[in-house]
Design an enzyme around this catalytic site. Sequence first.
Site, short mmCIF file in Angstrom:
data_model
loop_
_atom_site.label_atom_id
_atom_site.label_comp_id
_atom_site.label_asym_id
_atom_site.label_seq_id
_atom_site.Cartn_x
_atom_site.Cartn_y
_atom_site.Cartn_z
N LEU A 1 -11.88 -4.62 -7.61
CA LEU A 1 -10.88 -3.75 -7.68
C LEU A 1 -10.96 -2.40 -6.81
CD1 LEU A 1 -10.62 -3.51 -11.85
CD2 LEU A 1 -9.23 -4.92 -10.01
N HIS A 2 -9.72 -1.96 -6.38
CA HIS A 2 -9.85 -0.77 -5.24
C HIS A 2 -8.76 0.11 -5.98
CE1 HIS A 2 -5.87 -2.71 -4.04
NE2 HIS A 2 -6.49 -3.50 -3.78
N HIS B 1 -5.57 -1.17 -7.44
CA HIS B 1 -5.36 -1.65 -8.96
C HIS B 1 -5.26 -0.53 -9.71
CE1 HIS B 1 -7.40 -5.07 -6.66
NE2 HIS B 1 -6.39 -5.82 -7.15
N GLU C 1 4.11 -2.99 -5.22
CA GLU C 1 4.99 -3.18 -4.29
C GLU C 1 4.49 -4.00 -2.89
OE1 GLU C 1 7.37 0.53 -3.78
OE2 GLU C 1 8.19 0.23 -5.78
P1 AMP Z 1 -4.39 -8.87 -6.55
O1 AMP Z 1 -5.81 -8.57 -7.27
O2 AMP Z 1 -4.48 -8.60 -4.93
O3 AMP Z 1 -3.85 -9.94 -6.90
O4 AMP Z 1 -3.66 -7.59 -6.85
C1 AMP Z 1 -3.22 -7.37 -8.41
C2 AMP Z 1 -2.25 -6.28 -8.38
O5 AMP Z 1 -2.46 -5.21 -7.77
C3 AMP Z 1 -0.76 -6.85 -7.71
O6 AMP Z 1 0.37 -6.45 -8.50
C4 AMP Z 1 -0.78 -5.74 -6.44
O7 AMP Z 1 0.44 -6.01 -5.88
C5 AMP Z 1 -1.23 -4.84 -6.97
N1 AMP Z 1 -2.03 -4.11 -5.58
C6 AMP Z 1 -2.74 -4.65 -4.55
N2 AMP Z 1 -3.07 -3.80 -3.56
C7 AMP Z 1 -2.24 -2.77 -3.91
C8 AMP Z 1 -2.06 -1.49 -3.17
N3 AMP Z 1 -2.63 -1.19 -2.17
N4 AMP Z 1 -1.39 -0.64 -3.92
C9 AMP Z 1 -0.58 -0.84 -4.85
N5 AMP Z 1 -0.83 -2.11 -5.80
C10 AMP Z 1 -1.38 -2.94 -5.05
#
Ligand code: AMP
Length: 290
Positions: free
Chosen positions: A33-34, A37, A148
């Site tokens: 997570l960052h 998230h 997005e």
């Molecule tokens: P992931 O863990 O990469 O599958 O991402 C999980 C959720 O976090 C997805 O809905 C992504 O679109 C969202 N997400 C990932 N990076 C960002 C970001 N920089 N800004 C906003 N939402 C994000």
Amino acid sequence: MEILERVEEVRGASRAAKARGNKVALVPTMGYLHPGHLELVRRGRELAGFCVVSIFVNPTQFGPSEDLEKYPRDFARDTELCRAAGVAAVFAPPAAEMYPDGFQTYVTVEGLSQPLCGARRPGHFRGVATVVAKLFHAVEPDFALFGEKDYQQLQVVRRMVRDLDMAVRIEGVPTVREADGLALSSRNAYLQGDERQRSLALSRALERAQELVSAGESRPEPVLAAVGRILAEAGVRVDYAELRDPTTLAPVARIAPRAVLALAGFVGKTRLIDNRVLSAPEGAARRAEP
Ligand code: AMP
């Protein structure tokens, strides 16, 4: 904060929370997570009293030559971040809980899954739609939050929810960026040496594209040419750079009133994506008419 591994457990926790009068929000993630998230979590908590984060590196959305095995993971850190962010429950199922022996049922969102990432990652959005549908059945959320940043994924999920009458409201959350513009992504952890600096070309190219459109350019070709130059100068190998209708993802002949510029590129071995919805100045749509 509860940490749950079984579908039945998380469904029970969600139903109990609703029985206590809460709305339920779900933030699906693959972990590591960052702050992007955590922005989804923050928004989820605004909408609902009970916020669930799922952490599941979903094997069906990875191709055979992709980074499933080496996808970054840090479960202890993730759960601490969730706790600190006020998450009510983390749902972290083992793969066999989501894909039991004999699994053979998938959700396909046909048209929207075809272009862009769908064309380069066959089966990716089938895996995404399937796991998101399963998570919705497990958690039964009132709201689900998606970034997005993964623009096509957000459109695929919205379409699935409409087409299959799922009783959940999808909330898109604007992309969270580093101060210098780089979109936060778990995959940024792969960037080494000067790759971090070179990866800024993606957000710079999006910025430049909006400048051109704001200055009155509505033809895709000059905008894509400028984008291509910026990426090439930084040594980013373009996977795709396309202008598409923000909702249908159909190709556009003119950038008016709006078009999404979707980029995917390799910085070294790391594939990064970014996008921006470009808006033409007021009145440009009318001027574009013959
Ligand atoms: P992931 O863990 O990469 O599958 O991402 C999980 C959720 O976090 C997805 O809905 C992504 O679109 C969202 N997400 C990932 N990076 C960002 C970001 N920089 N800004 C906003 N939402 C994000």
